[in-house]
Design a protein around this motif. Structure first.
Motif, PDB file in Angstrom:
ATOM      1  N   MET A   1     -95.841  51.026-118.321  1.00 35.84           N
ATOM      2  CA  MET A   1     -95.677  50.590-116.892  1.00 35.84           C
ATOM      3  C   MET A   1     -94.313  51.974-116.210  1.00 35.84           C
ATOM      4  N   SER A   2     -95.474  52.149-115.361  1.00 34.70           N
ATOM      5  CA  SER A   2     -94.487  53.002-114.475  1.00 34.70           C
ATOM      6  C   SER A   2     -93.264  52.296-113.856  1.00 34.70           C
ATOM      7  N   THR A   3     -91.797  53.092-113.725  1.00 32.71           N
ATOM      8  CA  THR A   3     -90.915  52.518-112.670  1.00 32.71           C
ATOM      9  C   THR A   3     -91.063  54.351-112.141  1.00 32.71           C
ATOM     10  N   LEU A   4     -90.421  53.168-110.721  1.00 31.59           N
ATOM     11  CA  LEU A   4     -89.572  53.833-109.263  1.00 31.59           C
ATOM     12  C   LEU A   4     -88.371  53.809-108.935  1.00 31.59           C
ATOM     13  N   LEU A   5     -87.648  54.756-109.131  1.00 28.93           N
ATOM     14  CA  LEU A   5     -86.121  54.064-108.867  1.00 28.93           C
ATOM     15  C   LEU A   5     -85.616  54.940-107.390  1.00 28.93           C
ATOM     16  N   VAL A   6     -85.742  54.051-105.845  1.00 31.59           N
ATOM     17  CA  VAL A   6     -85.168  54.411-105.565  1.00 31.59           C
ATOM     18  C   VAL A   6     -83.833  54.425-104.784  1.00 31.59           C
ATOM     19  N   ASP A   7     -83.333  55.887-105.300  1.00 37.24           N
ATOM     20  CA  ASP A   7     -81.735  56.342-104.939  1.00 37.24           C
ATOM     21  C   ASP A   7     -80.461  56.310-104.034  1.00 37.24           C
ATOM     22  N   ASN A   8     -79.585  55.949-103.898  1.00 41.05           N
ATOM     23  CA  ASN A   8     -78.509  56.472-103.094  1.00 41.05           C
ATOM     24  C   ASN A   8     -78.973  56.460-101.762  1.00 41.05           C
ATOM     25  N   ILE A   9     -79.485  55.431-102.169  1.00 41.21           N
ATOM     26  CA  ILE A   9     -79.464  54.774-100.182  1.00 41.21           C
ATOM     27  C   ILE A   9     -78.193  54.233 -99.692  1.00 41.21           C
ATOM     28  N   GLY A  10     -77.658  55.157 -98.388  1.00 43.81           N
ATOM     29  CA  GLY A  10     -76.785  54.638 -97.796  1.00 43.81           C
ATOM     30  C   GLY A  10     -76.750  53.326 -96.708  1.00 43.81           C
ATOM     31  N   GLU A  11     -77.375  53.017 -96.304  1.00 43.05           N
ATOM     32  CA  GLU A  11     -77.816  51.646 -95.592  1.00 43.05           C
ATOM     33  C   GLU A  11     -79.182  50.875 -95.991  1.00 43.05           C
ATOM     34  N   LEU A  12     -79.226  50.265 -96.171  1.00 43.73           N
ATOM     35  CA  LEU A  12     -80.483  49.550 -97.380  1.00 43.73           C
ATOM     36  C   LEU A  12     -80.596  48.166 -96.670  1.00 43.73           C
ATOM     37  N   VAL A  13     -81.698  48.187 -95.001  1.00 47.90           N
ATOM     38  CA  VAL A  13     -82.341  47.130 -94.783  1.00 47.90           C
ATOM     39  C   VAL A  13     -83.225  45.698 -95.499  1.00 47.90           C
ATOM     40  N   THR A  14     -83.056  45.354 -95.861  1.00 51.15           N
ATOM     41  CA  THR A  14     -83.416  43.837 -96.940  1.00 51.15           C
ATOM     42  C   THR A  14     -84.565  42.706 -96.003  1.00 51.15           C
ATOM     43  N   ASN A  15     -83.677  42.431 -95.304  1.00 53.06           N
ATOM     44  CA  ASN A  15     -84.265  40.843 -94.450  1.00 53.06           C
ATOM     45  C   ASN A  15     -84.410  40.292 -95.411  1.00 53.06           C
ATOM     46  N   GLY A  16     -83.284  40.185 -96.302  1.00 56.27           N
ATOM     47  CA  GLY A  16     -82.993  39.296 -97.504  1.00 56.27           C
ATOM     48  C   GLY A  16     -82.002  38.872 -96.581  1.00 56.27           C
ATOM     49  N   ILE A  17     -81.538  37.271 -97.511  1.00 56.09           N
ATOM     50  CA  ILE A  17     -80.376  36.779 -97.431  1.00 56.09           C
ATOM     51  C   ILE A  17     -78.740  37.254 -96.959  1.00 56.09           C
ATOM     52  N   GLY A  18     -77.405  38.030 -96.062  1.00 60.17           N
ATOM     53  CA  GLY A  18     -77.400  38.350 -96.237  1.00 60.17           C
ATOM     54  C   GLY A  18     -75.864  38.091 -95.332  1.00 60.17           C
ATOM     55  N   ALA A  19     -74.662  39.232 -95.491  1.00 58.83           N
ATOM     56  CA  ALA A  19     -74.154  38.275 -94.353  1.00 58.83           C
ATOM     57  C   ALA A  19     -74.691  38.843 -92.608  1.00 58.83           C
ATOM     58  N   ASP A  20     -75.318  39.795 -92.926  1.00 58.55           N
ATOM     59  CA  ASP A  20     -75.247  40.093 -91.060  1.00 58.55           C
ATOM     60  C   ASP A  20     -77.498  39.881 -91.443  1.00 58.55           C
ATOM     61  N   PRO A  21     -77.930  39.567 -90.170  1.00 59.85           N
ATOM     62  CA  PRO A  21     -79.239  39.232 -90.171  1.00 59.85           C
ATOM     63  C   PRO A  21     -80.193  40.080 -90.884  1.00 59.85           C
TER      64      PRO A  21
END
Length: 394
Positions: A1-21
């Protein structure tokens, strides 16, 4: 089962629960496993992975979800566009020109055009794209259009009720009977949705209701072109039938807005029927833009889509539509980005795309910019540095 890490993201938009929309995280990382998001968190705590992509402080957001596109066609209508720019009004009549070219095209020619446009959209960050039929308007041509569309998307829509074709011009009732009978039977195995162009010069509300009800009876979800060319009953018909989305929404009455707002979820988070706005069409037809601010302030869920088609909106660029929405439709950059990702997913009744949260499909767009704001701030600039779709770098 291979995995990939996308790293060193300055700003990540998740559209998940957070302090902003947008559920933004700073200095973040995303772990991808088997095509899904497995973990999201600070880069300093990122787990080990088989492969790592260092994005160097760039912004990352979910892949765009384009919930309204017409890709199965042949030819173009550049001359019609030029005539509009010279002052001729848009009426929708040019659809029949594309019908003739599409009927005359081979399967290979139609397939090549779909793949060309789908690839063009993917390079601009669109990882999920709905594709409609609607340029065949015969039993055989609608069925083959949907078979070809299904090769490139699981989100396929039967739009046999686009316009009444020339051979039925004096017999619209007979054409509606064809759409509801043999055409629907041939198309339904290849479609997830049914749509109608409910507009003057196309299908009136009674015909639209009959066609959509037939589609519902065989298990297709409802979408609807509504209120594009002028005020009309289309939006309220969509609400009546529980449509996932009513699209265009250029001319809305207070009753239309109230009807959409009345489909609010019990948890207060958005509406069951989404208003999908298509600013590329207004740009290409010199029509008034929809008032997104009015819808948003009423609590209506808004999506953005390209309406990619050869006549009224020949663009596959969601970044372009985001910029138009901010400049012309009174949306904030955050609202426009949400509408082009999570909003499009809502319009397709999907919760696995348009977000970057554990369990979602790993569709990521890396910008050549430090913030999502640049999508509207730098219109026309190719800011999509890399696209990862279903966990696979493209």
């Amino acid at each position: 089962m291979s995995t990939l890490l996308v790293d060193n993201i300055g700003e990540l938009v998740t559209n998940g629960i957070g302090a902003d929309p947008l559920g933004i995280r700073r200095t973040a990382a995303v772990l991808v496993e088997e095509g899904q998001v497995a973990w999201v968190g600070p880069s300093a705590y990122a787990p080990a992975a088989d492969r790592r992509i260092d994005v160097g402080g760039a912004a990352v957001l979910p892949g765009f979800v384009d919930s309204h596109a017409h890709l199965v066609f042949a030819g173009d209508r550049a001359a019609e566009f030029a005539a509009r720019m010279a002052g001729e009004p848009y009426t929708g009549g040019g659809i029949r020109t594309t019908v003739g070219a599409t009927r005359a095209a081979t399967d290979g020619e139609l397939r090549a055009n779909v793949r060309r446009l789908r690839g063009e959209a993917l390079r601009q960050g669109t990882t999920t794209m709905e594709i409609k039929s609607g340029y065949g308007l015969s039993v055989a041509d609608e069925a083959r259009s949907l078979r070809i569309a299904a090769e490139s998307s699981s989100e396929t829509t039967f739009l046999g009720a686009h316009v009444v074709p020339a051979e039925y011009a004096d017999r619209p009732d007979d054409y509606v009977g064809l759409v509801c009978g043999p055409m629907l039977a041939a198309a339904a195995p290849h479609a997830k949705w049914i749509d109608v162009f409910c507009e003057r010069g196309a299908f009136d509300v009674d015909h639209a209701r009959a066609i959509l009800a037939c589609g519902q009876a065989v298990g297709l979800g409802v979408r609807l072109h509504a209120n594009q060319l002028g005020p009309g009953p289309g939006v309220r018909l969509g609400v009546e039938l529980g449509a996932a989305s009513v699209d265009h929404c250029t001319y809305l009455s207070d009753a239309d807005v109230d009807a959409l707002a009345g489909t609010a979820h019990s948890d207060g988070f958005g509406t069951r029927t989404v208003a999908t706005l298509l600013p590329g069409a207004e740009f290409s037809t010199r029509s008034p833009y929809p008032d997104a601010r009015r819808l948003l302030d009423a609590g209506v869920t808004v999506a953005l889509a390209t309406d990619c088609n050869p006549g009224s909106s020949y663009t596959s660029s969601m970044p372009f539509c985001i910029a138009l929405a901010v400049r012309e439709m009174r949306m904030t950059p955050a609202e426009a980005v949400w509408a082009a990702t999570a909003g499009g997913a809502r319009a397709l009744r999907r919760d696995d795309v348009g977000v970057l949260t554990p369990g979602a499909r790993a569709d990521l767009v890396v910008l050549d910019a430090p913030s999502y704001l640049h999508l509207a701030y730098r219109p026309g600039v190719p800011l999509i540095r890399q696209v990862i779709r279903n966990g696979v770098p493209q």
